[in-house]
Design an enzyme around this catalytic site. Sequence first.
Site, short mmCIF file in Angstrom:
data_model
loop_
_atom_site.label_atom_id
_atom_site.label_comp_id
_atom_site.label_asym_id
_atom_site.label_seq_id
_atom_site.Cartn_x
_atom_site.Cartn_y
_atom_site.Cartn_z
N SER A 75 0.80 -1.23 0.00
CA SER A 75 0.00 0.00 0.00
C SER A 75 0.83 1.28 0.00
O SER A 75 0.28 2.36 -0.22
CB SER A 75 -0.94 0.01 1.20
OG SER A 75 -1.92 -0.97 1.06
N LYS A 98 0.40 3.44 -2.96
CA LYS A 98 -0.80 4.25 -3.20
C LYS A 98 -0.52 5.74 -3.35
O LYS A 98 -1.00 6.37 -4.30
CB LYS A 98 -1.84 3.98 -2.12
CG LYS A 98 -2.45 2.57 -2.18
CD LYS A 98 -3.29 2.26 -0.95
CE LYS A 98 -3.87 0.84 -0.97
NZ LYS A 98 -4.58 0.52 0.29
N TYR A 155 -2.65 -3.35 -10.68
CA TYR A 155 -2.64 -3.08 -9.24
C TYR A 155 -1.77 -4.09 -8.50
O TYR A 155 -0.98 -3.71 -7.62
CB TYR A 155 -4.08 -3.10 -8.71
CG TYR A 155 -4.20 -2.78 -7.24
CD1 TYR A 155 -3.98 -1.49 -6.77
CD2 TYR A 155 -4.54 -3.76 -6.31
CE1 TYR A 155 -4.08 -1.19 -5.43
CE2 TYR A 155 -4.66 -3.47 -4.96
CZ TYR A 155 -4.42 -2.18 -4.52
OH TYR A 155 -4.52 -1.88 -3.18
N TYR A 177 -5.25 4.00 7.71
CA TYR A 177 -6.53 3.29 7.82
C TYR A 177 -7.32 3.76 9.04
O TYR A 177 -7.38 4.96 9.30
CB TYR A 177 -6.30 1.76 7.86
CG TYR A 177 -5.48 1.27 6.71
CD1 TYR A 177 -5.91 1.48 5.39
CD2 TYR A 177 -4.28 0.60 6.90
CE1 TYR A 177 -5.17 1.02 4.32
CE2 TYR A 177 -3.54 0.15 5.83
CZ TYR A 177 -3.98 0.37 4.54
OH TYR A 177 -3.25 -0.08 3.49
N VAL A 222 1.36 -3.44 4.18
CA VAL A 222 1.17 -4.67 4.93
C VAL A 222 2.47 -5.47 5.06
O VAL A 222 2.60 -6.37 5.90
CB VAL A 222 0.03 -5.49 4.28
CG1 VAL A 222 0.54 -6.22 3.06
CG2 VAL A 222 -0.62 -6.44 5.25
#
Lengths: 308, 308, 308, 308
Positions: D66, D69, D192, D244, D262
């Site tokens: 992530s 992103k 992705y 998050y 992660v």
Amino acid sequence: MDKKNISSLLNNILDKNLNSYKKGKVASYIPALKKVKPNLAAAVMIDMSGEVYKVGDWSYKFTIQSMSKPVVLALAIIELGEEAVFNRVGVEPTGEEFNSINKLVGHPKPFNPMINAGAIAITSLLRENFKKESFNTLLNFFKKVFGNKNLKIDEEVYKSEKITADRNRSLAYFLKDHRIIQGDVEKSLDLYFKQCSLKIDTLDIARVSSVFANRGIDPITGERIISKKIASIVRSIMLTCGMYDRSGSFAIEVGIPAKSGVSGGILAPVKNRFGIGVFGPSLDNSGNSVVGMNVLKGLSEELNLHSL
Amino acid sequence: MDKKNISSLLNNILDKNLNSYKKGKVASYIPALKKVKPNLAAAVMIDMSGEVYKVGDWSYKFTIQSMSKPVVLALAIIELGEEAVFNRVGVEPTGEEFNSINKLVGHPKPFNPMINAGAIAITSLLRENFKKESFNTLLNFFKKVFGNKNLKIDEEVYKSEKITADRNRSLAYFLKDHRIIQGDVEKSLDLYFKQCSLKIDTLDIARVSSVFANRGIDPITGERIISKKIASIVRSIMLTCGMYDRSGSFAIEVGIPAKSGVSGGILAPVKNRFGIGVFGPSLDNSGNSVVGMNVLKGLSEELNLHSL
Amino acid sequence: MDKKNISSLLNNILDKNLNSYKKGKVASYIPALKKVKPNLAAAVMIDMSGEVYKVGDWSYKFTIQSMSKPVVLALAIIELGEEAVFNRVGVEPTGEEFNSINKLVGHPKPFNPMINAGAIAITSLLRENFKKESFNTLLNFFKKVFGNKNLKIDEEVYKSEKITADRNRSLAYFLKDHRIIQGDVEKSLDLYFKQCSLKIDTLDIARVSSVFANRGIDPITGERIISKKIASIVRSIMLTCGMYDRSGSFAIEVGIPAKSGVSGGILAPVKNRFGIGVFGPSLDNSGNSVVGMNVLKGLSEELNLHSL
Amino acid sequence: MDKKNISSLLNNILDKNLNSYKKGKVASYIPALKKVKPNLAAAVMIDMSGEVYKVGDWSYKFTIQSMSKPVVLALAIIELGEEAVFNRVGVEPTGEEFNSINKLVGHPKPFNPMINAGAIAITSLLRENFKKESFNTLLNFFKKVFGNKNLKIDEEVYKSEKITADRNRSLAYFLKDHRIIQGDVEKSLDLYFKQCSLKIDTLDIARVSSVFANRGIDPITGERIISKKIASIVRSIMLTCGMYDRSGSFAIEVGIPAKSGVSGGILAPVKNRFGIGVFGPSLDNSGNSVVGMNVLKGLSEELNLHSL
């Protein structure tokens, strides 16, 4: 930037944005809010030396509404401690409207103290602890932090709030049913309606902003009112949660911690720089002052106040 | 099947299921419900000729609770018409718990009149129309449909309900905020708490069931109390929505319209066959009487009462 | 009622409702469905002696779509048992649209086998067990229960479904992620698209309805195809869940177990009375045939078919 | 603070927090992530003059996950403009888990580009525009912004992601069904998965952080890579949404824009001060590196990096 330049900058920015009130709508859920002139506008800045800059209708009186939330949050942490407060209310933004019951379903602990459910939970915590002394305790703290000994309730607004608050009642009884709040719900709500009905002006907002900006010390009196840490906590929560479901876009465009109220004010402390108060009763769809947000955006750009 | 055989069948089925109360739990949210003996059990059937079959603790008194919902629904349609009632409340099952606020979010019209939100909306409709005469209007209809002139409120339960009803208050104020209900919320809630606190026994349940089963005519007195159509509407809603989030599995296993109450009764009309009332205070997770459901299942199988 | 009277009644009721197609809209998500004439209409009834009554465009071919769901449910219970099936899928109505993902959030087990998520879960169960033999197993059962040895897939519809099925793919991968389904999602979906693309007519619907109505025995051949109990389970689930978010109001107005398909058919078994199939491609907002529902309502009233 | 002092501070803070990995758990959804040693730890800082400070296992390789992103977000705005990007994805925090489908129901536009649904929507936007050139375009930008010409995919992780990505598939097809994304879903997902499988080390993270911190200019090469405005947008979104459902508490405690992955890395740019990269594979319940968060907290306190 010298004093004169800031004054003229503030004037220019307010002037430029005066007409943007036409893009919003005055709150209409109670008569007292509805009857205000939509084109009122004011901006006040206080720097860390205590210098005050004020333009527009800065002495016009309105009710504090949700701008009371960060102040009550500070009071609750001071009096009852971080643990008691954050056991009861989270600190995560929700992406939801101010009066949403949505997120409470399946997760009854309110997400943060800037939405109504969370603010009611905090106010109830004060009521549960201070009982009959609750309102006095609250009012005395507000007088200190606003530097305004004459702070009073607007009785008309208070009564209207009390009658029309069906959603807030629904939220409060939901919290009671889930054991988030204790005690007599109506008494907690009464304290909440009083807190929201305090009568202030834009100078008052700037005063309390300046205390939060100055890390808890009133820049005018030099008195420490809030600890450095609590001031930081409250500023941080304002940045992530203070503008309801526009908090994220406001953080991008303006980058200043802020808390809006449905009466049209926005409380906006810039750490180590300025306490800012802005006012304009015409609101966007999320309940934030249109003129107020535009003025803050202008100031952020011109004075390089973006914190992120 | 002759009279004697039905009596002995009813006895056998109740006997066989007496111990199943151990699989459930008595409701405990108010003291009056909590103190009941969990192994009480009763079943009463009335056939379309008015013959009454009763076994077990059929004269034991308890409060009507949610079993009042289909009766109040019938009254509201009689007095105010289908349109007024179903403009306010839907008829779709929800798959949710009795006191859920979940489905109301984004869809404030309650899904059906068997969940609390929907029942409160119907009761409020009566209150809004009959004002001070509401409770008398309601009580008189209940006396007629229960064939019981002595019907009274259990004052202790009524007061307990009133004090502990945080979730129902939350639901009611939510409905008010969304303009589903009008008027004074507390007065509507008061009528709702009264309606739920009526003191009945299992014979009473069977009486009202027999009226719904006999298409609106009391099989004992021969008097028409509810129109054929309204009796059909209420039976149909009971079948799809009457057992909360076990309505679907109950329709499969038993296939009889039914409405349970948290006090342990179930009202179950079988069209053109029997009015059934069963009782056992121990409840499953969805709030339905364990013994009651088992007895209904036994009767459905033995007497071929499954309607689907 | 004698044979002639039923024929003429069926004719009259269809005639009277022919124009109601104007109140709905033909499904348009794939070209094959979109191009149908909206004013087609048919009704077929089969009584328990095997007598067939057919009116309108009863031999017009369309795809089975969601009317396959109760048939596949029966097959899955026959082959794999109640426990395996209902461990995976519940039996509670949801009050939601056919393709809702809403209820799955926080509760990944699909509420019932009549919504897409539940039907996909059942079809995947077959695929996981019968592997490459899945489609043959399914097709053979459909041929038997429809009494139609020529049952075939509509290749154009099958291909269109496969391409446009984004929502069903989303549901299926959600189920896989939550371990509700196992194995290769695309293979399970492929079986599901095939099952939905079987080409039938209104007579076919009435045939399968008559098997469910006659408690599992084909009234024309006298052959037992489904056990009495499974037929009852499927009828019960159709009544509470078969018409999506109109299931509750359909149960009130018509009171017949029914399953609609987006192609415009409705499969409606009346226990011990009739197997009914109706057709009309124009749909209401919930995806149910407008003409079809009206014809069923007319039949329910005239022939006293309301089961509740 | 001089260079030597920063080095020793960084050492001390990492040392002090090494054991905190025991409070978390290594990600286990794919084998490649699961087999990492949980007590690995690294921290790298780059100041605005290009000076690099590195401690611990800073050259240990892991996948970007992530942390890609914010980089892809920057690329999409550069290539396609703010309007195209933010028409498709919002900027509001959600208070929900990284892979939540919850908020999409009834509001299919993803709340922000830091949750999976939003990131997939942005990546799909690139795929829809750059077609076969998508991955090259993306890789070239990553090489530039990471200052690493050897950036490559970890093929094992890429293949694992592709196989196990049921939730991401579910999200992507949901977005397609709601017309948020267009084109071939599998191709967008493939891009992705590739983007998430890029192999980096903690120094790489600090490099990209330093570009965002230095308002878009690589402090080592002096090259402008991202505009000042886009760097500010990305930092702001990282602060409100990057951690998050711990974003709010992280903003209070640490006050630095951050994006976790992660695999255990956190990318954390402090405007005008430092680009920070931290690493530790043991994660808290929200999926953020425990050691990483603690190191950032220590640095924030010692170096006064809190921005709010």
